[in-house]
Scaffold this motif. Structure first.
Motif, PDB file in Angstrom:
ATOM      1  N   ILE A  53       0.851  -1.188   0.000  1.00  0.00           N
ATOM      2  CA  ILE A  53       0.000   0.000   0.000  1.00  0.00           C
ATOM      3  C   ILE A  53       0.887   1.239   0.000  1.00  0.00           C
ATOM      4  CG2 ILE A  53      -1.766   1.287   1.252  1.00  0.00           C
ATOM      5  CD1 ILE A  53      -2.656  -1.397   2.487  1.00  0.00           C
ATOM      6  N   PHE A  54       0.878   1.964  -1.099  1.00  0.00           N
ATOM      7  CA  PHE A  54       1.712   3.160  -1.221  1.00  0.00           C
ATOM      8  C   PHE A  54       0.895   4.397  -0.880  1.00  0.00           C
ATOM      9  CE2 PHE A  54       3.647   0.027  -4.039  1.00  0.00           C
ATOM     10  CZ  PHE A  54       4.972   0.089  -3.626  1.00  0.00           C
ATOM     11  N   ALA A  55       1.378   5.162   0.096  1.00  0.00           N
ATOM     12  CA  ALA A  55       0.657   6.359   0.541  1.00  0.00           C
ATOM     13  C   ALA A  55       1.522   7.612   0.478  1.00  0.00           C
ATOM     14  CB  ALA A  55       0.152   6.153   1.974  1.00  0.00           C
ATOM     15  N   GLU A  56       2.784   7.442   0.050  1.00  0.00           N
ATOM     16  CA  GLU A  56       3.688   8.587  -0.009  1.00  0.00           C
ATOM     17  C   GLU A  56       4.514   8.516  -1.301  1.00  0.00           C
ATOM     18  OE1 GLU A  56       4.843   9.713   4.508  1.00  0.00           O
ATOM     19  OE2 GLU A  56       5.513   7.723   3.857  1.00  0.00           O
ATOM     20  N   TYR A  57       4.882   9.708  -1.808  1.00  0.00           N
ATOM     21  CA  TYR A  57       5.607   9.785  -3.071  1.00  0.00           C
ATOM     22  C   TYR A  57       6.710  10.841  -2.964  1.00  0.00           C
ATOM     23  CZ  TYR A  57       1.616   7.143  -4.699  1.00  0.00           C
ATOM     24  OH  TYR A  57       0.643   6.172  -4.839  1.00  0.00           O
ATOM     25  N   THR A  58       7.791  10.619  -3.737  1.00  0.00           N
ATOM     26  CA  THR A  58       8.922  11.541  -3.715  1.00  0.00           C
ATOM     27  C   THR A  58       9.400  11.795  -5.149  1.00  0.00           C
ATOM     28  OG1 THR A  58      11.134  11.913  -2.795  1.00  0.00           O
ATOM     29  CG2 THR A  58      10.591   9.661  -3.435  1.00  0.00           C
ATOM     30  N   ASN A  59      10.337  12.741  -5.263  1.00  0.00           N
ATOM     31  CA  ASN A  59      10.883  13.055  -6.590  1.00  0.00           C
ATOM     32  C   ASN A  59      12.140  12.255  -6.905  1.00  0.00           C
ATOM     33  OD1 ASN A  59      12.706  14.252  -4.891  1.00  0.00           O
ATOM     34  ND2 ASN A  59      12.415  16.348  -5.658  1.00  0.00           N
ATOM     35  N   GLY A  60      12.647  11.484  -5.949  1.00  0.00           N
ATOM     36  CA  GLY A  60      13.806  10.624  -6.174  1.00  0.00           C
ATOM     37  C   GLY A  60      15.147  11.281  -5.933  1.00  0.00           C
ATOM     38  N   VAL A  61      15.165  12.582  -5.636  1.00  0.00           N
ATOM     39  CA  VAL A  61      16.431  13.277  -5.410  1.00  0.00           C
ATOM     40  C   VAL A  61      17.073  12.786  -4.115  1.00  0.00           C
ATOM     41  CG1 VAL A  61      17.525  15.518  -5.008  1.00  0.00           C
ATOM     42  CG2 VAL A  61      15.652  15.301  -6.672  1.00  0.00           C
ATOM     43  N   LYS A  62      18.355  12.389  -4.225  1.00  0.00           N
ATOM     44  CA  LYS A  62      19.119  11.873  -3.087  1.00  0.00           C
ATOM     45  C   LYS A  62      18.419  10.694  -2.404  1.00  0.00           C
ATOM     46  CE  LYS A  62      21.599  16.158  -2.128  1.00  0.00           C
ATOM     47  NZ  LYS A  62      21.966  17.165  -1.114  1.00  0.00           N
ATOM     48  N   CYS A  63      17.731   9.878  -3.194  1.00  0.00           N
ATOM     49  CA  CYS A  63      17.060   8.676  -2.676  1.00  0.00           C
ATOM     50  C   CYS A  63      17.814   7.429  -3.102  1.00  0.00           C
ATOM     51  CB  CYS A  63      15.619   8.601  -3.204  1.00  0.00           C
ATOM     52  SG  CYS A  63      14.520   9.857  -2.549  1.00  0.00           S
ATOM     53  N   ASN A  64      17.588   6.356  -2.409  1.00  0.00           N
ATOM     54  CA  ASN A  64      18.093   5.049  -2.794  1.00  0.00           C
ATOM     55  C   ASN A  64      16.967   4.350  -3.548  1.00  0.00           C
ATOM     56  OD1 ASN A  64      19.280   2.569  -3.061  1.00  0.00           O
ATOM     57  ND2 ASN A  64      19.576   2.192  -0.884  1.00  0.00           N
ATOM     58  N   LEU A  65      17.069   4.266  -4.859  1.00  0.00           N
ATOM     59  CA  LEU A  65      15.997   3.719  -5.683  1.00  0.00           C
ATOM     60  C   LEU A  65      16.143   2.212  -5.858  1.00  0.00           C
ATOM     61  CD1 LEU A  65      15.836   6.476  -8.466  1.00  0.00           C
ATOM     62  CD2 LEU A  65      14.528   6.340  -6.327  1.00  0.00           C
ATOM     63  N   CYS A  66      15.031   1.546  -6.016  1.00  0.00           N
ATOM     64  CA  CYS A  66      15.050   0.089  -6.236  1.00  0.00           C
ATOM     65  C   CYS A  66      14.125  -0.262  -7.385  1.00  0.00           C
ATOM     66  CB  CYS A  66      14.633  -0.651  -4.975  1.00  0.00           C
ATOM     67  SG  CYS A  66      12.954  -0.295  -4.423  1.00  0.00           S
ATOM     68  N   ASP A  67      14.374  -1.423  -7.976  1.00  0.00           N
ATOM     69  CA  ASP A  67      13.542  -1.929  -9.066  1.00  0.00           C
ATOM     70  C   ASP A  67      12.650  -3.054  -8.571  1.00  0.00           C
ATOM     71  OD1 ASP A  67      14.481  -0.280 -11.167  1.00  0.00           O
ATOM     72  OD2 ASP A  67      16.336  -1.456 -11.248  1.00  0.00           O
ATOM     73  N   ASP A  68      11.702  -3.447  -9.390  1.00  0.00           N
ATOM     74  CA  ASP A  68      10.852  -4.590  -9.058  1.00  0.00           C
ATOM     75  C   ASP A  68      11.715  -5.807  -8.739  1.00  0.00           C
ATOM     76  OD1 ASP A  68       8.543  -3.148  -9.471  1.00  0.00           O
ATOM     77  OD2 ASP A  68       8.277  -3.827 -11.532  1.00  0.00           O
ATOM     78  N   ASP A  69      11.372  -6.472  -7.660  1.00  0.00           N
ATOM     79  CA  ASP A  69      12.006  -7.724  -7.223  1.00  0.00           C
ATOM     80  C   ASP A  69      13.408  -7.559  -6.637  1.00  0.00           C
ATOM     81  OD1 ASP A  69       9.784  -9.258  -7.816  1.00  0.00           O
ATOM     82  OD2 ASP A  69      10.416  -9.602  -9.872  1.00  0.00           O
ATOM     83  N   ASP A  70      13.892  -6.329  -6.465  1.00  0.00           N
ATOM     84  CA  ASP A  70      15.087  -6.162  -5.634  1.00  0.00           C
ATOM     85  C   ASP A  70      14.759  -6.630  -4.216  1.00  0.00           C
ATOM     86  OD1 ASP A  70      16.494  -5.100  -7.705  1.00  0.00           O
ATOM     87  OD2 ASP A  70      16.492  -3.034  -6.983  1.00  0.00           O
ATOM     88  N   PHE A  71      15.767  -7.012  -3.463  1.00  0.00           N
ATOM     89  CA  PHE A  71      15.526  -7.471  -2.100  1.00  0.00           C
ATOM     90  C   PHE A  71      15.557  -6.285  -1.139  1.00  0.00           C
ATOM     91  CE2 PHE A  71      17.951 -11.580  -3.362  1.00  0.00           C
ATOM     92  CZ  PHE A  71      16.869 -11.980  -4.125  1.00  0.00           C
ATOM     93  N   LEU A  72      14.570  -6.227  -0.274  1.00  0.00           N
ATOM     94  CA  LEU A  72      14.542  -5.234   0.793  1.00  0.00           C
ATOM     95  C   LEU A  72      14.430  -5.961   2.127  1.00  0.00           C
ATOM     96  CD1 LEU A  72      12.114  -2.484  -0.587  1.00  0.00           C
ATOM     97  CD2 LEU A  72      14.613  -2.589  -0.767  1.00  0.00           C
ATOM     98  N   MET A  73      15.208  -5.498   3.102  1.00  0.00           N
ATOM     99  CA  MET A  73      15.148  -6.075   4.444  1.00  0.00           C
ATOM    100  C   MET A  73      14.754  -4.991   5.437  1.00  0.00           C
ATOM    101  SD  MET A  73      18.123  -7.881   6.775  1.00  0.00           S
ATOM    102  CE  MET A  73      18.017  -9.488   5.965  1.00  0.00           C
ATOM    103  N   VAL A  74      13.847  -5.355   6.349  1.00  0.00           N
ATOM    104  CA  VAL A  74      13.507  -4.439   7.439  1.00  0.00           C
ATOM    105  C   VAL A  74      14.721  -4.333   8.347  1.00  0.00           C
ATOM    106  CG1 VAL A  74      11.975  -3.989   9.379  1.00  0.00           C
ATOM    107  CG2 VAL A  74      11.069  -5.078   7.312  1.00  0.00           C
ATOM    108  N   TRP A  75      15.259  -3.120   8.466  1.00  0.00           N
ATOM    109  CA  TRP A  75      16.494  -2.912   9.223  1.00  0.00           C
ATOM    110  C   TRP A  75      16.234  -2.435  10.649  1.00  0.00           C
ATOM    111  CZ3 TRP A  75      20.871  -4.784   7.451  1.00  0.00           C
ATOM    112  CH2 TRP A  75      22.079  -4.438   8.074  1.00  0.00           C
ATOM    113  N   ASP A  76      15.164  -1.683  10.822  1.00  0.00           N
ATOM    114  CA  ASP A  76      14.860  -1.112  12.139  1.00  0.00           C
ATOM    115  C   ASP A  76      13.455  -1.501  12.574  1.00  0.00           C
ATOM    116  OD1 ASP A  76      17.315   0.540  12.114  1.00  0.00           O
ATOM    117  OD2 ASP A  76      16.268   1.670  10.557  1.00  0.00           O
ATOM    118  N   GLY A  77      13.286  -1.721  13.870  1.00  0.00           N
ATOM    119  CA  GLY A  77      11.956  -1.997  14.414  1.00  0.00           C
ATOM    120  C   GLY A  77      11.724  -3.452  14.746  1.00  0.00           C
ATOM    121  N   ALA A  78      10.504  -3.738  15.198  1.00  0.00           N
ATOM    122  CA  ALA A  78      10.168  -5.076  15.704  1.00  0.00           C
ATOM    123  C   ALA A  78      10.275  -6.170  14.652  1.00  0.00           C
ATOM    124  CB  ALA A  78       8.750  -5.059  16.279  1.00  0.00           C
ATOM    125  N   ARG A  79      10.157  -5.806  13.366  1.00  0.00           N
ATOM    126  CA  ARG A  79      10.202  -6.813  12.302  1.00  0.00           C
ATOM    127  C   ARG A  79      11.577  -6.893  11.651  1.00  0.00           C
ATOM    128  NH1 ARG A  79       6.667 -10.493  11.362  1.00  0.00           N
ATOM    129  NH2 ARG A  79       6.048 -10.033   9.235  1.00  0.00           N
TER     130      ARG A  79
END
Length: 450
Positions: A53-79
């Motif tokens: 569920i996407f509820a926020e959007y950015t312009n991509g400036v100084k962001c770490n961009l990813c493509d479909d099916d790249d791996f993402l890991m929850v780094w912070d928090g209970a999960r």
């Protein structure tokens, strides 16, 4: 500890940090709740990652961009430690993007990291908000087969997991069908269809009559004892100790009567408790009480209590009020605000219940319990099978990373040569400098699979 000699000869070992690249997500400078021409890139926060569920959007400036099916890991928090596959967008600040290096099969790496969730999640770093311990993650010993064998392993894992998932889906469908059957049994029971084949639809059986609940039971009564000493030990029953729809409670907590005689709900052996608050009511938290310490129980204020009168059996009332139809009707009469809705005492007292003679009640209860006991045994088998399916999934992964899932092909190029190319490539990329994030020197002697 597993000796190098206990993995296939064509395999080799590296640290996880040697075979993948990784980069932390960032908080964008510009973030909007509506997609527009300026900000059209989805921002992948935890909600977007876990639920899509996407509820926020950015312009991509100084962001770490990813493509479909790249791996993402929850780094912070209970999960923390949970890994999944991305949708194209900007990686959130609590996530880490992980990609395999050339010559490491992407899905092979994915299954390996996914299998480490419990370890990573149970050994976080930090006191306030937990986050991944990098040294633990990047130093996992990673068994590398020849590249063609990695493909064969992934193919075999996916074949086995597909069959396993089909089996799990079948078991869950059977579980749902059991639930439907249970409710059908209860419906038939209160239409006398379990004990009389000659019932006419929409007609109350002969000798039965509709009665208000308060006519056949005392509602939210006081304890039937003249005096109770303050030091008397009594059973204490919070909502969490009542199971859903099973007429089962766990009498594991006790209190002195003086500690709980005010501000709680009292009951005694033979009483029926019924959760009145959402979502416990809808989930069927209801039970007949027995074996209470000194015949006294004290529990949550979110219980209604029914104490059956002489000519009505407690189980008859219990089976009536655990019907989904009854709970749906009760929900229509909720009072209170969202999250704190309750079934009012007026509804619990005044609802109508079809009441036959006591002997007929006994017959009906027998027929219900005979059928539901069969359901219970089937349910136990299903639950056991579901538990075993998860164990089987872990066993498949374990065999995969021990070289026992598929046959080795002596024509495959040994993984040692593949690892040499990986290290040479990394050395070129880092201009001869070691990666600073974590020490990933490989042990030559013994390898420990964590």
């Amino acid at each position: 500890m597993i000796d190098n000699n206990k993995i296939p000869p064509s395999w080799t070992i590296a640290k996880l940090g040697e075979v993948c690249t990784y980069s932390k997500g960032k908080m964008p400078q510009i973030l909007k709740t509506e997609k527009d021409n300026e900000c059209s890139i989805p921002y992948i926060n935890i909600k977007a990652f876990e639920k899509g569920i996407f509820a926020e959007y950015t312009n991509g400036v100084k962001c770490n961009l990813c493509d479909d099916d790249d791996f993402l890991m929850v780094w912070d928090g209970a999960r923390c430690g949970l890994i999944g596959k991305a949708k194209k967008g900007a990686v959130g600040s609590t996530l880490m993007k992980i990609l395999p290096i050339k010559n490491i099969h992407k899905e092979y790496l994915y299954y390996f990291i996914k299998s480490k969730f419990n370890i990573l999640n149970s050994k976080p770093k930090g006191v306030g908000i937990p986050h991944i311990e990098p040294t633990l993650l990047w130093n996992f010993e990673f068994a590398i087969p020849p590249l063609p064998e990695q493909h064969r392993i992934v193919k075999k894992i996916e074949e086995l997991f597909t069959d396993l998932d089909k089996g799990i889906e079948y078991l869950k469908t059977a579980q749902q069908q059991l639930k439907v059957y249970r409710q059908a049994v209860l419906k038939w029971a209160f239409e006398e269809r379990l004990t009389n084949e000659n019932i006419v639809d929409s007609e109350l059986p002969k000798g039965w009559k509709f009665m208000q609940h308060s006519e056949i039971a005392d509602i939210n009564p006081k304890l039937p004892f003249e005096k109770i000493e303050d030091d008397t030990e009594v059973s204490f029953l919070p909502m969490k100790l009542v199971e859903e729809e099973k007429n089962k409670i766990h009498l594991t907590e006790f209190r002195k009567y003086k500690e709980v005689k005010k501000g709680f709900t009292p009951f005694t052996n033979g009483d029926i408790i019924f959760a009145k608050i959402t979502p416990c009511m809808e989930n069927g938290k209801c039970a007949i009480l027995n074996d209470l310490k000194n015949e006294i129980g004290i529990g949550s204020t979110e219980f209604h209590v029914s104490r059956p009168k002489e000519n009505v059996i407690a189980k008859y009332i219990f089976f009536f009020i655990i019907q989904e139809k009854f709970r749906r009707d009760a929900a229509k009469h909720f009072t209170g605000s969202v999250g704190q809705k309750r079934v009012p005492t007026s509804f619990f007292s005044d609802f109508l219940i079809p009441v036959p003679s006591k002997s007929e009640q006994e017959k009906i209860i027998y027929e219900i319990e005979t059928r539901l006991s069969v359901c219970d045994k089937i349910e136990e088998t299903i639950v056991t099978s579901l538990r075993q399916s998860e164990s089987l999934r872990l066993s498949i992964i374990k065999k995969a990373f021990e070289g026992k899932l598929v046959k080795q092909n002596p024509k495959d190029e040994p993984a040692e040569k593949l690892l040499e190319r990986i290290r040479a490539e990394k050395k070129r990329n880092f201009n001869g400098k070691e990666e600073k994030k974590v020490n990933t020197k490989t042990s030559k002697k013994k390898i420990q699979f964590i």
